[in-house]
Design a protein around this motif. Sequence first.
Motif, short mmCIF file in Angstrom:
data_model
loop_
_atom_site.label_atom_id
_atom_site.label_comp_id
_atom_site.label_asym_id
_atom_site.label_seq_id
_atom_site.Cartn_x
_atom_site.Cartn_y
_atom_site.Cartn_z
N HIS A 176 -1.27 10.21 15.06
CA HIS A 176 -1.98 9.00 15.49
C HIS A 176 -3.00 9.38 16.54
N SER A 177 -3.55 8.37 17.22
CA SER A 177 -4.68 8.65 18.12
C SER A 177 -4.27 9.49 19.33
N THR A 220 0.83 -1.21 0.00
CA THR A 220 0.00 0.00 0.00
C THR A 220 0.87 1.27 0.00
N ARG A 233 -0.21 5.15 12.10
CA ARG A 233 1.19 4.72 12.26
C ARG A 233 1.33 3.20 12.20
N SER A 234 0.40 2.51 11.50
CA SER A 234 0.55 1.06 11.39
C SER A 234 1.75 0.73 10.50
N THR A 264 -2.67 -1.32 -4.42
CA THR A 264 -2.12 -2.30 -3.48
C THR A 264 -1.92 -3.64 -4.19
N ALA A 312 -4.74 7.26 6.87
CA ALA A 312 -4.70 5.79 7.02
C ALA A 312 -5.13 5.48 8.44
N VAL A 313 -6.39 5.74 8.70
CA VAL A 313 -6.91 5.73 10.07
C VAL A 313 -7.87 4.57 10.32
N GLY A 314 -8.73 4.31 9.36
CA GLY A 314 -9.76 3.28 9.55
C GLY A 314 -11.01 3.82 10.23
N VAL A 367 -6.21 6.42 2.12
CA VAL A 367 -5.93 4.97 2.11
C VAL A 367 -7.11 4.19 2.69
N GLY A 368 -7.93 4.84 3.46
CA GLY A 368 -9.01 4.15 4.18
C GLY A 368 -9.98 3.41 3.28
N VAL A 369 -10.36 2.23 3.74
CA VAL A 369 -11.44 1.49 3.07
C VAL A 369 -12.38 1.04 4.19
N ASN A 370 -13.54 1.64 4.25
CA ASN A 370 -14.47 1.33 5.33
C ASN A 370 -15.82 0.94 4.75
N1 NAP Z 1 -6.38 0.66 0.21
C1 NAP Z 1 -5.73 -0.41 0.68
O1 NAP Z 1 -5.26 -1.23 -0.08
C2 NAP Z 1 -5.57 -0.55 2.14
C3 NAP Z 1 -4.54 -1.33 2.66
C4 NAP Z 1 -4.38 -1.37 4.05
C5 NAP Z 1 -5.26 -0.67 4.86
N2 NAP Z 1 -6.28 0.05 4.30
C6 NAP Z 1 -7.22 0.83 5.08
O2 NAP Z 1 -6.49 1.89 5.68
C7 NAP Z 1 -7.04 2.21 6.94
C8 NAP Z 1 -5.94 2.09 7.98
O3 NAP Z 1 -5.47 0.76 8.00
P1 NAP Z 1 -4.39 0.26 9.04
O4 NAP Z 1 -4.19 -1.18 8.81
O5 NAP Z 1 -3.21 1.16 9.00
O6 NAP Z 1 -5.21 0.50 10.41
P2 NAP Z 1 -4.74 0.36 11.92
O7 NAP Z 1 -3.67 -0.65 12.08
O8 NAP Z 1 -6.00 0.21 12.71
O9 NAP Z 1 -4.10 1.80 12.24
C9 NAP Z 1 -4.89 2.94 12.32
C10 NAP Z 1 -4.05 4.09 12.74
O10 NAP Z 1 -4.89 5.25 12.84
C11 NAP Z 1 -4.70 5.87 14.10
N3 NAP Z 1 -5.94 6.46 14.57
C12 NAP Z 1 -7.09 5.82 14.91
N4 NAP Z 1 -8.03 6.72 15.30
C13 NAP Z 1 -7.46 7.92 15.22
C14 NAP Z 1 -7.89 9.23 15.49
N5 NAP Z 1 -9.13 9.47 15.95
N6 NAP Z 1 -7.04 10.25 15.29
C15 NAP Z 1 -5.78 10.04 14.83
N7 NAP Z 1 -5.32 8.81 14.55
C16 NAP Z 1 -6.13 7.77 14.75
C17 NAP Z 1 -4.24 4.77 15.04
O11 NAP Z 1 -3.54 5.36 16.11
P3 NAP Z 1 -2.87 4.46 17.29
O12 NAP Z 1 -1.65 3.85 16.69
O13 NAP Z 1 -2.57 5.46 18.34
O14 NAP Z 1 -3.90 3.45 17.69
C18 NAP Z 1 -3.38 3.93 14.11
O15 NAP Z 1 -2.06 4.40 14.08
C19 NAP Z 1 -8.21 1.24 7.12
O16 NAP Z 1 -9.39 1.87 6.66
C20 NAP Z 1 -7.87 0.09 6.22
O17 NAP Z 1 -9.01 -0.61 5.77
C21 NAP Z 1 -6.43 0.13 2.95
#
Ligand code: NAP
Length: 298
Positions: A193-194, A141, A166-167, A276, A212-214, A233-236
């Motif tokens: 991040h959060s 990604t 920050r994943s 991706t 990239a938050v979700g 990047v988000g997919v919800n």
């Molecule tokens: N398009 C694609 O191919 C693809 C590929 C991968 C992922 N995605 C999508 O991308 C999104 C993120 O995926 P991920 O795997 O990285 O998710 P993840 O592991 O859940 O990480 C989410 C990140 O967002 C932060 N966050 C959550 N709530 C927040 C807020 N209110 N304010 C600021 N930061 C916040 C979290 O902070 P903390 O670290 O402090 O918890 C964490 O660092 C999802 O929607 C997923 O479906 C899409």
Amino acid sequence: MADQINGKKVASVVLDACRAEVAELMAEGRRPGLAVVLVGSDPASEVYVASKERTCLDLGMHSRKLELPASTSQEKLLEVVADLNADEDIDGILVQSPLPPHMDEGEVVRAINPAKDVDGFHPENVAKLALEDPSGFVPCTPLGCQRLLEAYAIDPAGKHVVIVGRSLIVGKSLALLLMAKGPWANATVTVAHSRTQDLVAVTRQADILVAAVGVPEMLGAEHVREGAVVLDVGVNRVDDPEKKRGYRLCGDVDFSAVEPLASAITPVPGGVGPMTIAMLMSNTVKACRARRGQQEER
Ligand SMILES: NC(=O)c1ccc[n+]([C@@H]2O[C@H](COP(=O)([O-])OP(=O)(O)OC[C@H]3O[C@@H](n4cnc5c(N)ncnc54)[C@H](OP(=O)(O)O)[C@@H]3O)[C@@H](O)[C@H]2O)c1
């Protein structure tokens, strides 16, 4: 009005290049092969895995899909990975996330031969990304995000990139990639991040904002400086009784609010998502070439 960054179009260019490379490798007697392991029956994972298999076959690559029940033991999964590590027909191994809760995902990732780790999550590949060693595999990604910037001639060099999330899969790896010394990088990167205080003040500094938050449509007009480039990047999945399937897909950015402000923006779907899979195919071709080179050296 922002330019829409068309991920489908850029992905098809990447896939065409992969198709040509696959044909070249096959002419030399080597067919790139990708194995995807799915444990359990998460509906979103099933869709992703099916799409990866389809793309592999479409490119002329060898595809192997292994479906294991959710009750599979950690030991059994490690055995499956070991078999794939030893399988000469397989260049890339991907264990679809999330795994059932009783499994240790880190141990599974560490069991994959780093030379076949086309997801780029093995510690050896993470280290290579941090060390800017191009022989490693970069997660698909982030690599897709960088490729989109390149395709639209949006050079991140010297720009302030703010990544929310920050994943390892997305945010952290993209930060490493864009802060590296090299083409389509050299950015000044901030990762939020959060626990970030005053997120709006941070994201408004971005020349390039990556979400990239979700959290569906979390970033609105207040988070975006006029003229910024926005990669979503988000997919919800959000419930939508008006849709036949009962839900709609949306990103982490409120597209209709942000689009009038941004200079360029990715839609969801059709933005980062298609990239991706394209970069996964590209990583698998790279793995095949690297393994082939090693065999010839022996
Ligand atoms: N398009 C694609 O191919 C693809 C590929 C991968 C992922 N995605 C999508 O991308 C999104 C993120 O995926 P991920 O795997 O990285 O998710 P993840 O592991 O859940 O990480 C989410 C990140 O967002 C932060 N966050 C959550 N709530 C927040 C807020 N209110 N304010 C600021 N930061 C916040 C979290 O902070 P903390 O670290 O402090 O918890 C964490 O660092 C999802 O929607 C997923 O479906 C899409």
